[in-house]
Write a protein that holds these residues in place. Sequence first.
Motif, PDB file in Angstrom:
ATOM      1  N   CYS A  54       0.576  -0.928  -0.076  1.00  0.00           N
ATOM      2  CA  CYS A  54      -0.040   0.457   0.241  1.00  0.00           C
ATOM      3  C   CYS A  54       0.709   1.678  -0.021  1.00  0.00           C
ATOM      4  O   CYS A  54       1.904   1.562   0.512  1.00  0.00           O
ATOM      5  N   CYS A  58       1.242   4.067   6.062  1.00  0.00           N
ATOM      6  CA  CYS A  58       0.750   4.994   7.233  1.00  0.00           C
ATOM      7  C   CYS A  58       1.908   4.710   7.722  1.00  0.00           C
ATOM      8  O   CYS A  58       2.672   3.234   7.942  1.00  0.00           O
ATOM      9  N   CYS A  61       1.425   1.002  10.369  1.00  0.00           N
ATOM     10  CA  CYS A  61       0.522   0.020   9.202  1.00  0.00           C
ATOM     11  C   CYS A  61       1.363  -1.094  10.077  1.00  0.00           C
ATOM     12  O   CYS A  61       1.760  -1.776   9.612  1.00  0.00           O
TER      13      CYS A  61
HETATM   14  S1  SF4 Z   1      -2.852   1.302   7.046  1.00  0.00           S
HETATM   15 FE1  SF4 Z   1      -2.502   3.128   5.500  1.00  0.00          FE
HETATM   16  S2  SF4 Z   1      -0.500   1.935   5.028  1.00  0.00           S
HETATM   17 FE2  SF4 Z   1      -1.485   0.344   5.908  1.00  0.00          FE
HETATM   18  S3  SF4 Z   1      -2.922  -0.600   4.698  1.00  0.00           S
HETATM   19 FE3  SF4 Z   1      -4.254   0.911   5.994  1.00  0.00          FE
HETATM   20  S4  SF4 Z   1      -4.123   2.517   4.417  1.00  0.00           S
HETATM   21 FE4  SF4 Z   1      -3.016   1.092   3.704  1.00  0.00          FE
END
Ligand code: SF4
Length: 321
Positions: A54, A58, A61
């Motif tokens: 992703c 983040c 994450c």
């Molecule tokens: S927490 Fe953030 S980096 Fe992880 S999957 Fe969700 S949006 Fe993507």
Amino acid sequence: MPELIGIARLAAESPSLLGKKRVEYMSLTTRSYLTRCNNPRMPFRWMINPYRGCEFGCKYCYARYTHEFMELRDADAFEKKIFVKSFGPRRFLGELRKLPVGESIAIGTATDPYQPAEALYGVTRAMWEQFARTAGFRIGLVTKSNLVTRDAGVIASASRRHAVTIVVTITTLARDLAGALEPLAPRPELRLRAIRTLARAGIRVSVNLAPVLPLINDSEASLDAVAKAAAEAGAVSLGANVVYLKDCAKSIFFPFLEAQFPALAGRYQERFRNNAFLRGAYPEMIRERVGRIRRKYGLDSSREAAEPELWPRDPQLTLFS
Ligand code: SF4
């Protein structure tokens, strides 16, 4: 080097689709789109992740471990090597048709289904198009992206045949804090606008206040502000979870804390040294705080919508297209 097997071999053989400055997109063959969730504590039975990795990156994450299955062990590989699942609509429809009516499906449990790759490859949209040809599931999709509004039409069609909830995650309304925690995700005000657009299209929307991070976004004022703005935008329910930090998340989050919140770094390290989860008084206090805020704004805690009118009743009649 040991011989790669399974998903690691598939990943190693994946052809590159596009190299951007920071990110590379790869095409990934997939054996099945639906993965069974065997954790009885989770409120769904099936998971769909249209992508692996992703780009939003983040800092907290928890899903980074999914790249370790592919033997991609650099801490930031998860946000820099994005695998796009090659999509076959007939095969996906075939998998859906094997499921009995009433099954619950979560989309985006380990990736954001509306991250930037979706604007190029449209796997999530292609899935909605097939959902709109079936009926009778409980479907939840979690995202931080306003790109979801591109698909409001097809999601609204699917909502007439399934119990659909779009869950929009907003951890804070403070733009700087959101930018630090979720560097490439759309700004909070864009997510609020997405809630409004989806709700106006007749889609059930929930706001997800997760993760709640001790002493960072957990004040009553901060949580209240998100709930208030989301309720005004048309969200009907509110979920919240206290952060949990697996080792893969700690390797990014702890250095981030040291740089951005040095006064908190030691406390987090101490509390999470031997545990991924916080237990005891703190999660209880947050549960109570969130419950109070939910009641204040008339937000529901359930993730499930009422059954759609078109829900097939006859057990012989599984799905129709
Ligand atoms: S927490 Fe953030 S980096 Fe992880 S999957 Fe969700 S949006 Fe993507």
